[in-house]
Design a protein around this motif. Structure first.
Motif, PDB file in Angstrom:
ATOM      1  N   GLU A 327       0.806  -1.222   0.000  1.00 39.52           N
ATOM      2  CA  GLU A 327       0.000   0.000   0.000  1.00 39.52           C
ATOM      3  C   GLU A 327       0.843   1.278   0.000  1.00 39.52           C
ATOM      4  O   GLU A 327       0.330   2.359  -0.288  1.00 39.52           O
ATOM      5  N   GLY A 328       2.102   1.178   0.358  1.00 35.09           N
ATOM      6  CA  GLY A 328       2.931   2.374   0.470  1.00 35.09           C
ATOM      7  C   GLY A 328       4.083   2.112   1.431  1.00 35.09           C
ATOM      8  O   GLY A 328       4.519   0.973   1.607  1.00 35.09           O
ATOM      9  N   TYR A 329       4.544   3.167   2.088  1.00 35.65           N
ATOM     10  CA  TYR A 329       5.637   2.981   3.042  1.00 35.65           C
ATOM     11  C   TYR A 329       5.318   3.668   4.360  1.00 35.65           C
ATOM     12  O   TYR A 329       4.337   4.406   4.487  1.00 35.65           O
ATOM     13  N   LEU A 330       6.141   3.381   5.374  1.00 35.72           N
ATOM     14  CA  LEU A 330       5.972   4.004   6.679  1.00 35.72           C
ATOM     15  C   LEU A 330       7.338   4.379   7.230  1.00 35.72           C
ATOM     16  O   LEU A 330       8.369   3.825   6.847  1.00 35.72           O
ATOM     17  N   LEU A 331       7.319   5.329   8.153  1.00 29.93           N
ATOM     18  CA  LEU A 331       8.501   5.778   8.883  1.00 29.93           C
ATOM     19  C   LEU A 331       8.203   5.571  10.361  1.00 29.93           C
ATOM     20  O   LEU A 331       7.106   5.914  10.835  1.00 29.93           O
ATOM     21  N   GLN A 332       9.164   5.032  11.119  1.00 26.94           N
ATOM     22  CA  GLN A 332       8.892   4.734  12.522  1.00 26.94           C
ATOM     23  C   GLN A 332      10.166   4.810  13.339  1.00 26.94           C
ATOM     24  O   GLN A 332      11.275   4.649  12.815  1.00 26.94           O
ATOM     25  N   ILE A 333       9.982   5.062  14.633  1.00 28.63           N
ATOM     26  CA  ILE A 333      11.098   5.074  15.582  1.00 28.63           C
ATOM     27  C   ILE A 333      10.539   4.751  16.957  1.00 28.63           C
ATOM     28  O   ILE A 333       9.355   5.000  17.236  1.00 28.63           O
ATOM     29  N   PHE A 334      11.376   4.174  17.815  1.00 24.64           N
ATOM     30  CA  PHE A 334      10.947   3.692  19.119  1.00 24.64           C
ATOM     31  C   PHE A 334      11.804   4.325  20.210  1.00 24.64           C
ATOM     32  O   PHE A 334      13.029   4.368  20.093  1.00 24.64           O
ATOM     33  N   THR A 335      11.153   4.780  21.267  1.00 25.86           N
ATOM     34  CA  THR A 335      11.911   5.311  22.396  1.00 25.86           C
ATOM     35  C   THR A 335      12.541   4.175  23.179  1.00 25.86           C
ATOM     36  O   THR A 335      12.139   3.010  23.070  1.00 25.86           O
ATOM     37  N   LYS A 336      13.520   4.511  23.988  1.00 24.85           N
ATOM     38  CA  LYS A 336      13.927   3.624  25.059  1.00 24.85           C
ATOM     39  C   LYS A 336      12.778   3.581  26.075  1.00 24.85           C
ATOM     40  O   LYS A 336      11.869   4.418  26.020  1.00 24.85           O
ATOM     41  N   PRO A 337      12.773   2.625  27.013  1.00 27.38           N
ATOM     42  CA  PRO A 337      11.718   2.646  28.034  1.00 27.38           C
ATOM     43  C   PRO A 337      11.612   4.028  28.678  1.00 27.38           C
ATOM     44  O   PRO A 337      12.632   4.644  29.003  1.00 27.38           O
ATOM     45  N   ILE A 338      10.387   4.511  28.820  1.00 22.77           N
ATOM     46  CA  ILE A 338      10.189   5.854  29.388  1.00 22.77           C
ATOM     47  C   ILE A 338       9.988   5.805  30.901  1.00 22.77           C
ATOM     48  O   ILE A 338       9.715   6.832  31.526  1.00 22.77           O
ATOM     49  N   LEU A 339      10.123   4.605  31.479  1.00 20.37           N
ATOM     50  CA  LEU A 339       9.971   4.409  32.918  1.00 20.37           C
ATOM     51  C   LEU A 339      11.247   3.779  33.463  1.00 20.37           C
ATOM     52  O   LEU A 339      12.075   3.271  32.708  1.00 20.37           O
ATOM     53  N   PRO A 342      12.211  -1.512  32.837  1.00 22.81           N
ATOM     54  CA  PRO A 342      12.266  -1.658  31.378  1.00 22.81           C
ATOM     55  C   PRO A 342      10.974  -2.264  30.845  1.00 22.81           C
ATOM     56  O   PRO A 342      10.921  -3.424  30.415  1.00 22.81           O
ATOM     57  N   THR A 343       9.913  -1.471  30.904  1.00 23.09           N
ATOM     58  CA  THR A 343       8.594  -1.965  30.504  1.00 23.09           C
ATOM     59  C   THR A 343       8.058  -1.114  29.335  1.00 23.09           C
ATOM     60  O   THR A 343       8.367  -1.383  28.189  1.00 23.09           O
ATOM     61  N   MET A 344       7.305  -0.068  29.607  1.00 27.93           N
ATOM     62  CA  MET A 344       6.609   0.646  28.540  1.00 27.93           C
ATOM     63  C   MET A 344       7.520   1.595  27.765  1.00 27.93           C
ATOM     64  O   MET A 344       8.381   2.252  28.334  1.00 27.93           O
ATOM     65  N   PHE A 345       7.295   1.646  26.446  1.00 29.59           N
ATOM     66  CA  PHE A 345       7.945   2.640  25.608  1.00 29.59           C
ATOM     67  C   PHE A 345       6.924   3.199  24.632  1.00 29.59           C
ATOM     68  O   PHE A 345       5.751   2.805  24.644  1.00 29.59           O
ATOM     69  N   ILE A 346       7.343   4.121  23.794  1.00 34.40           N
ATOM     70  CA  ILE A 346       6.442   4.759  22.841  1.00 34.40           C
ATOM     71  C   ILE A 346       7.054   4.692  21.451  1.00 34.40           C
ATOM     72  O   ILE A 346       8.257   4.879  21.282  1.00 34.40           O
ATOM     73  N   GLU A 347       6.219   4.404  20.474  1.00 33.56           N
ATOM     74  CA  GLU A 347       6.614   4.412  19.067  1.00 33.56           C
ATOM     75  C   GLU A 347       6.026   5.655  18.405  1.00 33.56           C
ATOM     76  O   GLU A 347       4.883   6.030  18.677  1.00 33.56           O
ATOM     77  N   ILE A 348       6.817   6.288  17.548  1.00 29.85           N
ATOM     78  CA  ILE A 348       6.315   7.365  16.702  1.00 29.85           C
ATOM     79  C   ILE A 348       6.245   6.818  15.282  1.00 29.85           C
ATOM     80  O   ILE A 348       7.220   6.237  14.792  1.00 29.85           O
ATOM     81  N   ILE A 349       5.119   7.001  14.616  1.00 33.09           N
ATOM     82  CA  ILE A 349       4.924   6.418  13.292  1.00 33.09           C
ATOM     83  C   ILE A 349       4.281   7.429  12.350  1.00 33.09           C
ATOM     84  O   ILE A 349       3.393   8.189  12.755  1.00 33.09           O
ATOM     85  N   GLN A 350       4.766   7.449  11.125  1.00 32.46           N
ATOM     86  CA  GLN A 350       4.136   8.224  10.057  1.00 32.46           C
ATOM     87  C   GLN A 350       3.853   7.274   8.909  1.00 32.46           C
ATOM     88  O   GLN A 350       4.762   6.633   8.379  1.00 32.46           O
ATOM     89  N   ARG A 351       2.599   7.164   8.541  1.00 31.99           N
ATOM     90  CA  ARG A 351       2.206   6.262   7.458  1.00 31.99           C
ATOM     91  C   ARG A 351       2.076   7.050   6.158  1.00 31.99           C
ATOM     92  O   ARG A 351       1.366   8.050   6.106  1.00 31.99           O
ATOM     93  N   LYS A 352       2.754   6.571   5.148  1.00 33.44           N
ATOM     94  CA  LYS A 352       2.618   7.138   3.803  1.00 33.44           C
ATOM     95  C   LYS A 352       1.956   6.071   2.925  1.00 33.44           C
ATOM     96  O   LYS A 352       2.514   5.583   1.949  1.00 33.44           O
ATOM     97  N   GLY A 353       0.771   5.676   3.338  1.00 28.20           N
ATOM     98  CA  GLY A 353       0.011   4.651   2.623  1.00 28.20           C
ATOM     99  C   GLY A 353       0.119   3.265   3.217  1.00 28.20           C
ATOM    100  O   GLY A 353      -0.812   2.469   3.106  1.00 28.20           O
ATOM    101  N   ALA A 354       1.224   2.926   3.835  1.00 27.65           N
ATOM    102  CA  ALA A 354       1.427   1.576   4.368  1.00 27.65           C
ATOM    103  C   ALA A 354       0.444   1.279   5.490  1.00 27.65           C
ATOM    104  O   ALA A 354       0.143   2.139   6.321  1.00 27.65           O
TER     105      ALA A 354
END
Length: 379
Positions: A327-339, A342-354
């Motif tokens: 369908e397209g492509y995506l851009l993504q990156i993941f934080t280190k654990p924010i707590l 070493p449990t929860m983290f956050i992903e940032i994602i930009q979808r360009k159709g994917a």
């Protein structure tokens, strides 16, 4: 704040109705945290969330305090206990800070409760009505994996700031938002051989279907592996990948999570943006730390994913990953654990159709996670 707690009779006649649980989107995510005031400062300062609503002693609550923050369609509720003992304290003691409630926006919270409980869900909250001068909100809820719950929120008859019991929160300190738009997906980690059980739960109880699955051949490195299936509701607005550990030479990130979280829980939230370069650049400038991949990742990435709109240089500088599907492509990156755990983290994602989840990045990502695990002595 008034609550209607009349017990509900659960008719069985509509069990076969298609799309029996229409979901309008994610209403809010509530985290139980050790210090909500300080956590709210972090999510405002580092992440650009805006103050929205507050409940605590000043609004008549005696046992807890909650701060509500918003960025576009994303609402976070940060809740801390005001006294020792009680369920919130037990949750924090067992898990550290973590997601307790994934609230789902519905047209009819009573019917959502009936449909899911009739299909085998364990009740968390029978339908109740909260009222104030701005109208009413109907809430109900069910249990899911670990101590995580889904609360169904019906707010069509409410025009207040968040919901009854909360007041407007309008402090002077309001750092600018960072372009985060909505929750793309939320990932749950469950124990050994529990993935299929919880995927079946979402299929049977909530009418979700399996969007995609990844096995240990897809998500593995020299040392660790995991399995994952992605469940989605009918309109695709709610997507829940479910992960379980798989056999590997060393302890996987899922095993590490379960050890420190003391059971199943939400591993990460994926937050969408329309400009990942600007968003991630601003997050880094505010102190958010991300996983890094070797510079060699970028040497052949365009051979793998093809032409993209963005220049590669800022993506390489920020450590943003790229993947493509039909369908397209995506851009993504993941934080280190924010707590601290070493449990929860956050992903940032930009979808360009994917519409996929970055399968082509799994190896580089998991090797980056393993480097972090090794530094913690938990690999």
């Amino acid at each position: 704040m008034a609550a209607d707690k009349t017990p509900l009779k659960l008719p069985k006649e509509n069990l076969g109705v298609e799309d029996f649980l229409p979901l309008l989107g994610t209403d809010y995510v509530e985290l139980y945290v050790g210090n909500a005031k300080q956590a709210a400062h972090y999510y405002r300062s580092a992440w650009g969330f805006q103050p929205l609503a507050y409940a605590g002693l000043e609004t008549g609550l005696k046992d807890r305090v909650s701060y509500v923050l918003q960025q576009d369609k994303i609402k976070l509720v940060l809740t801390s206990p005001l006294k020792s003992g009680g369920d919130i304290n037990k949750h924090i003691d067992a898990h550290g800070d973590g997601v307790k409630v994934i609230a789902l926006w519905v047209d009819d919270a009573r019917q959502s409760y009936i449909e899911t409980v009739n299909r085998g869900a364990e009740s968390y909250m029978e339908p109740r009505v909260r009222k104030d001068a701005e109208g009413e909100v109907v809430l109900s809820g069910i249990h899911t994996y670990g101590e995580t719950v889904h609360v169904f929120v019906e707010r069509k008859n409410y025009k207040g700031v968040f919901m009854p019991g909360f007041r407007n929160w309008d402090p002077l300190y309001k750092p600018s938002d960072l372009g985060l738009k909505y929750i793309d997906h939320m990932v749950g980690n469950v124990g050994w051989n529990e993935m299929d059980k919880w995927c079946q739960f979402y299929a049977k109880v909530m009418g979700f279907s399996q969007l995609v699955s990844f096995d240990d051949k897809d998500i593995s490195t020299e040392y660790t592996a995991l399995m994952s299936k992605v469940m989605s509701n009918g309109n695709g607005r709610i997507k829940f990948p479910i992960n379980e550990p798989a056999e590997g030479r060393k302890k996987s990130q899922i095993e590490e999570y379960i050890e420190f979280y003391n059971g199943a829980g939400v591993q990460h939230m994926a937050l969408a943006t329309d400009n990942i370069i600007e968003t991630v650049g601003s997050l880094k400038a505010r102190g958010v730390e991300f996983l890094t991949v070797p510079s060699s990742y970028y040497e052949d990435v365009l051979d793998r994913v093809g032409k993209i709109d963005e220049d590669l240089a800022p993506l390489r500088e920020l450590g943003i990953l790229i993947d493509r599907d039909e369908e397209g492509y995506l851009l993504q990156i993941f934080t280190k654990p924010i707590l601290d755990r070493p449990t929860m983290f956050i992903e940032i994602i930009q979808r360009k159709g994917a519409k996929s989840f970055g399968k082509g990045n799994f190896k580089a990502l998991f090797e980056a996670i393993e480097r972090e695990q090794e530094s913690r002595g938990t690999l």
